[in-house]
Write a protein that holds these residues in place. Sequence first.
Motif, PDB file in Angstrom:
ATOM      1  N   UNK A  89      34.204   2.347  71.404  1.00 14.80           N
ATOM      2  CA  UNK A  89      33.662   1.448  72.443  1.00 14.80           C
ATOM      3  C   UNK A  89      31.991   1.673  72.145  1.00 14.80           C
ATOM      4  N   UNK A  90      31.334   0.855  72.823  1.00 15.11           N
ATOM      5  CA  UNK A  90      29.802   0.896  72.799  1.00 15.11           C
ATOM      6  C   UNK A  90      29.170   1.067  71.318  1.00 15.11           C
ATOM      7  N   UNK A  99      30.153   3.090  68.883  1.00 14.02           N
ATOM      8  CA  UNK A  99      30.390   4.308  68.580  1.00 14.02           C
ATOM      9  C   UNK A  99      30.956   4.581  67.233  1.00 14.02           C
ATOM     10  N   UNK A 126      33.706   5.342  72.769  1.00  9.90           N
ATOM     11  CA  UNK A 126      33.224   5.950  73.791  1.00  9.90           C
ATOM     12  C   UNK A 126      32.531   4.986  74.762  1.00  9.90           C
ATOM     13  N   UNK A 127      32.822   5.109  75.835  1.00 14.00           N
ATOM     14  CA  UNK A 127      32.113   4.259  76.859  1.00 14.00           C
ATOM     15  C   UNK A 127      30.846   4.969  77.214  1.00 14.00           C
ATOM     16  N   UNK A 128      29.860   4.060  77.178  1.00 15.42           N
ATOM     17  CA  UNK A 128      28.499   4.903  77.486  1.00 15.42           C
ATOM     18  C   UNK A 128      28.171   4.029  78.996  1.00 15.42           C
ATOM     19  N   UNK A 149      30.632   9.072  78.306  1.00 16.25           N
ATOM     20  CA  UNK A 149      31.693   8.959  79.419  1.00 16.25           C
ATOM     21  C   UNK A 149      32.250  10.356  79.700  1.00 16.25           C
ATOM     22  N   UNK A 152      43.410  -5.868  85.977  1.00 17.87           N
ATOM     23  CA  UNK A 152      43.167  -6.125  84.448  1.00 17.87           C
ATOM     24  C   UNK A 152      42.287  -7.198  84.091  1.00 17.87           C
ATOM     25  N   UNK A 179      36.542  -4.377  87.131  1.00 20.90           N
ATOM     26  CA  UNK A 179      36.725  -4.275  88.498  1.00 20.90           C
ATOM     27  C   UNK A 179      35.501  -3.255  88.809  1.00 20.90           C
ATOM     28  N   UNK A 227      33.118  -2.423  85.398  1.00 19.54           N
ATOM     29  CA  UNK A 227      33.635  -2.162  84.130  1.00 19.54           C
ATOM     30  C   UNK A 227      34.894  -2.992  83.767  1.00 19.54           C
ATOM     31  N   UNK A 261      38.409  -3.300  82.350  1.00 25.00           N
ATOM     32  CA  UNK A 261      39.747  -2.339  82.042  1.00 25.00           C
ATOM     33  C   UNK A 261      40.248  -2.694  80.807  1.00 25.00           C
ATOM     34  N   UNK A 262      39.926  -4.066  80.471  1.00 34.04           N
ATOM     35  CA  UNK A 262      40.464  -4.392  78.966  1.00 34.04           C
ATOM     36  C   UNK A 262      39.480  -4.097  77.883  1.00 34.04           C
ATOM     37  N   UNK A 263      38.137  -4.557  77.982  1.00 29.99           N
ATOM     38  CA  UNK A 263      37.267  -4.307  76.760  1.00 29.99           C
ATOM     39  C   UNK A 263      36.541  -3.001  77.012  1.00 29.99           C
ATOM     40  N   UNK A 264      36.400  -2.508  78.125  1.00 30.50           N
ATOM     41  CA  UNK A 264      35.440  -1.335  78.770  1.00 30.50           C
ATOM     42  C   UNK A 264      34.116  -1.525  78.923  1.00 30.50           C
ATOM     43  N   UNK A 280      43.425  -1.043  80.343  1.00 32.08           N
ATOM     44  CA  UNK A 280      44.775  -1.831  79.589  1.00 32.08           C
ATOM     45  C   UNK A 280      44.346  -1.988  78.185  1.00 32.08           C
ATOM     46  N   UNK A 302      43.624   1.054  72.716  1.00 34.43           N
ATOM     47  CA  UNK A 302      42.592   1.699  71.957  1.00 34.43           C
ATOM     48  C   UNK A 302      41.948   3.046  72.691  1.00 34.43           C
ATOM     49  N   UNK A 342      39.473   6.495  72.723  1.00 30.26           N
ATOM     50  CA  UNK A 342      37.935   6.933  72.374  1.00 30.26           C
ATOM     51  C   UNK A 342      37.993   8.298  71.818  1.00 30.26           C
TER      52      UNK A 342
END
Lengths: 985, 94, 337
Positions: free
Chosen positions: A247-248, A250, B1-3, B14, B48, B51, B69, B71-74, C222, C225, C227
């Motif tokens: 994600x993002x 990375x 990684x979620x930023x 995250x 989904x 949210x 955010x 919840x599917x693509x983050x 959901x 994938x 991280x």
Amino acid sequence: MKTRRIDNYGKINRDKILSFRWDKKNYTGFEGDTLASALLANKIGIVGRSFKYHRPRGIFSSGVEESGALVTIGSKDRRDPNVRATTQELYNGLEASGQNAFPNVNFDLAGINNYLGRFFAAGFYYKTFMGIPPLEWGKGTAIWMFFEKFIRKAAGMGSASGLPDPDTYEHAHDFCDLIVVGSGPSGVAAAIEAAEKKLDVILVEQDSLIGGNQLAENDFDNSQIKNQLENLGIKIMTRTTAFGLYDNCVVGLLERVTDHISAPNLNIPRQRFWTIRAKHIIVGAGAIERHIAFNNNDIPGVMTVNASKHYLNRYGVLTGKRIAIATNNDSVYETAHQLSEAGADITVLDSRSNFEIETNKNFEIRKGYVPYNINGSKKIHSLDVSKSENMNKYETINCDQVLLSGGWSPAVHLLSHRGVRPKWDYSNACFLPSDSKENITMVGSSRGLWNKNDCIASGIAGTTDALNRLGISKTNYFFPKPGGWKNPIQPLYEVKYKKSRSKSFVDYQHDVTTDDVRLAHREGFISVEHLKRYTTLGMANDQGKMGNIIGLSLMAELLNKEIPEVGTTVFRPPYTPVPIGALSGRNVGKHFRPLRVTPMHQWNIDHGAKMIEVGLYQRPWYYPKENETLSDSYIREASTVRKTVGICDVTSLGKIAIQGPDSTEFLNRIYSNGFSKLQVGKARYGIMLRDDGIVMDDGTSWRLAENEYFMTTSTGEAAKVMSWLEELLQTRWTDLNVNVTSVSEQWAGVSVAGPKSREVLNNCVDDSLVVNNNNLPFMGVTSTFLKGNIPCRIARISFSGELAFEVYVKSDFANTMMDLLWANAKKYDGCLYGLEALGALRVEKGHVTAAELDGRVTIDDAGLSKMASTKKSYIGSAMRKRGVLKNNDREILVGFFPSNLKETFNAGTIVCEKNNIKGQGIGRITSVTYSPELGHWIGLGFVKGGLDKWKDIILVGADPVRNKQMNLKVVSPHMIDPKGERMYA
Amino acid sequence: MIRINCPYCGERDHSEFSYGGDATINYPSLDASEKEWTEAIFFRKNIKGFQFETWHHSNGCRMWLVVERSTVTHEIKSVKPCHPDLQKVVENNK
Amino acid sequence: MMPGNHEFYEHSLKLWENLSHELNYNVMFSQRAHVSLFHSPGAKDSVSRIYNIMRLHGTDAELWDLKTLKKKIPHLNYHNSRFPILGAAVQKRAGNARHDAVAWGYARAADTLGVDILQNCEVTGFTRKNGNIESIQTSRGIIKGKKIGFAVAGNTSVLWQMAELGNLPIESHKLQAFVSEAVKPLLDQVVVYGVGGAHFYISQSDKGSMVFGGDLDWYKSYAQRGNLPMVQDVAEAAMAIFPSLGRIRLLRHWAGVMDMTMDGSFFICKTPISNLYLNAGWNYGGFKASPASGWYFADLIANESPHNYVQNHNLERFEKGINIDERGAGPDPKLHG
């Protein structure tokens, strides 16, 4: 001729000769070789055995897609199984051997499997071995497990050392504007363009050299490119694989730091796992040449066309003398020409009948011909070829090598990690990347561009795309159209063998044949995901880099569908396998988790403490004298506390400063008992419930001033309570004016407990009046000074049931405090006591801890009903009596004695009625200890209905896992001094 | 990684934060009924898609945040402090 | 540890033991022993409580001391571990199976019994009549039925809301799974442990791959994938007990979406719609329960009332204060491992 090495070719350093061992024999190669090129140069054809049939395997490729040349490198605790010989750089002293074979890859006894093929077809395990063959008689799992032992031994590839990995690995982190994956023409063009536009760029290349597929060109020299990149300030990372996109933007990288060095400096990590946080990713990962399925297409000597070009021009190895090249596209002709120039005898079979190519008279091109069958077993003797229109007739050509090119598959793997499905391109017979909504751009041959100029143009366009998406520019750009060959490719995935069963391999390593795909289809495994799992196609070390498309095309044909209708499997990270050691970095052994210690940790050890792990903390467990055992020691310590005085490090308790005008209201809402009337200078024991009414934690809060409290929590729940309080104040009760601060690390705390504790403390404080019974009554709090002008907080709190005090000083003064207290405690024959004695003392008193408050217990279950205020609402008050929680047959806290006082018991024992020793029982023992005071073992625990119901009735404690059973008496949990006279003394 | 772009600390991984939960729950008053509390504590929309959710910057400034955010693509659309007063401070500093 | 829970799982294990024969399909159920390590005297006591209850139900369960453990599994980190390994709680009849074979075997057996299995058929809506569900709309057409069961782990909330039933005590979280390259036999048991905030399991497939995993990614999702932080955490947990895994390579990792419930236990129950039945909320213990999960769900649908063993596995248990929860972690779905 002893070598296949030829003069005037290759980029290897012929002045540097490297010696290496292969299957216990000595060989040599040159600096710049891979193990594969050195093996080929030494004419070693068989380098492995396949997974199921144990067929001889040669070297199929020159890169990461290799599914034949998987070897074991190194020895003892540095043995690495399943290494691709094609990407392993040669170094002096390298030791390698073939695997999955006994006694060796040239003569492997398990080769018999090859003749038992019908038993080993896809999915055969699912139909057999359940019972006694052939009718599978039987029940249960015994027969399967009997066979399983042998199957497991036969499976697997290399064998692991089983020894702890002696090497070190490192985690590293970086940030950049743009990361470019791949240093071929497109990646380099993108990187240069971006650096010129002032972006901060990292260029990643899995190979040891930059250049990508240009390294297979005879006249390619990368030094000028390298200089240019370096001058632009681009960070170049070679021997580094971008193994996954997350994600993002990375990117996970694996940098192989010392895998190519013969005696690496052990202070350098073997590999580095990088986490790169980029703003944009450009992937120029190239394309992978496919093979063609036909009978015996796996005999050593089969290779992709491009690989042989690499071996010729990069390593100076001519891989065959009489070479048949089978193709369906234009990409092979330059290689054919070069191989021919280098002295090989070339025949090209092109499945296409009508096309124009600039021919070179040096070799024959047979238009409309396809490979049909290879003759030979350990090496190629000849190739049967036939006309693509009429396969009933074939002719045989003599050759020692067959090179294949069934087309090219763009490396869309990294994009696939992001869930972006590729789309099928009919004209180029390959999957092309779709556009990503994320900041990822595909360039070069990984977007299906086959010539260099298009690749370069796409690299520049890719960077423009990145600049636009980052809002730096708004420039129009276009990508060249996919393709670039003069003549269109003609799809060719399989040449069907007309005789009996064919062994036409789709996946070389896992021995998946075209027949297996057909079998899967017959049995209804037609979805791609099922096909993959049933046949294991694409699940080997190469994850289907070469074979997937062939399998897919066969299924499409069987279903009478087009490839895109059948779909494609999703590629998962990592792109190439990553050692688990690299992913865990330095956080191994004792460094798996941080160690928390109290400021008097060393003091405790110096004074004889044996430590025990409590969460991340180590706390004193017991302080043995001479030859004392744990049991001797804690019994002595607990007795000493009851007799005179003991000192115990309680620093690990959570400590929270609560400040602000609404502090009292806040405490009143979070604790089940009332706090509104607590006076300044007094402490109170409190219980916190969760929202659902179950006990969360207990502790004390000390009112230091009108608007200031000092809260302690249990060691285990400290972090959770802190987050919880912050959550309440920041999200639910935003009108409250309260600040909470964790001060756990700032204060060191000890408990001074026992009848002589006041006297000890008297000698330690500046002003002895402050701790007398008037000034510091039970639950009193004072801020004062220890001798030597050390500021401290003292509360008269007892966990042991004795007259006791908790003393806190700033962490810096911890050792001084300990010295002072200990010197004075010794005067009264006091002791230091650890967790085990602390436990004994609290069990005697019936005080609960985490062993009892296990997240399922209500305040009433814990026998603390009087701590639940009825005069106010608080967190959990609405829910604590919902439904069955108010029933009176719940398991309630009680004490246990063994009926025979000489007996012992364990925590975890299940309490049962005498004539009904089974099932859940009616209760359990949660904590036990020997009670020095009572002179026998005692326990705390729970029983349905509590003491009232079972008083004077003999119950049974069942502990079958420890082979124990004993009669029990239920008693009050307050087993000594129930009125608390000692505490109030 | 979620930023996650913490209003106080800036954009961080995250893994510095702890996920809280649904940020749209209206917790009832402490003396509300068992039914109201049951609904608030135990039942979730479990969206989904995008949210609003809470995150705690537990290894940073300790602020509780409302994050919008998917919840599917983050993918993250917005990050704000949970506390309204802190929200105002962030607004004023823009 | 609630009454019924044990019986349910024991029934499941018994069904597993004969599943290959029942389905005439080798699901490769290998009773190679489930070995749960403990690292402190306190942990030994709490695991003893659970294993004692198993024994008192007549199920096999035993403790291995350090000496036995070293003999059975020589490669564990006995010398340099951050948290010392003191022994293990063992269930010898437990083990692992080939998950695809289980799905295929069931599908084939169901098909033989006359069940129509429609693949690639996504539910898109419901038609209600008199409070009941009359038919289901799908991507491949409308299907009518007298009774409807939901068994759609990961997406239960989505269908629930499609049926306009409001909220569920479920959040969707993702759990990553990891597979290594195949190596010759290295580990003969299923090993699990949890200490220092980590949770980890590992076994070796018959093909030779090490199959392992750890905790959830800790945030609702959901997405299938994972991280990197959890990849790293799991690798650390692997190395913590199995230091020889350092040179074994991770081949593939992915994530699955889990129905995480508010108390860590599942639902096999009736719903507010009288012809709709729910099988959901398997957190991440669903695989071992598969045979029993199907058995008790079928029993519920056929008999219109839940079997005693699953009578508390309903949506009302929260309001009723019925605690099935095996960890006592409180109403936070991500904490139920």
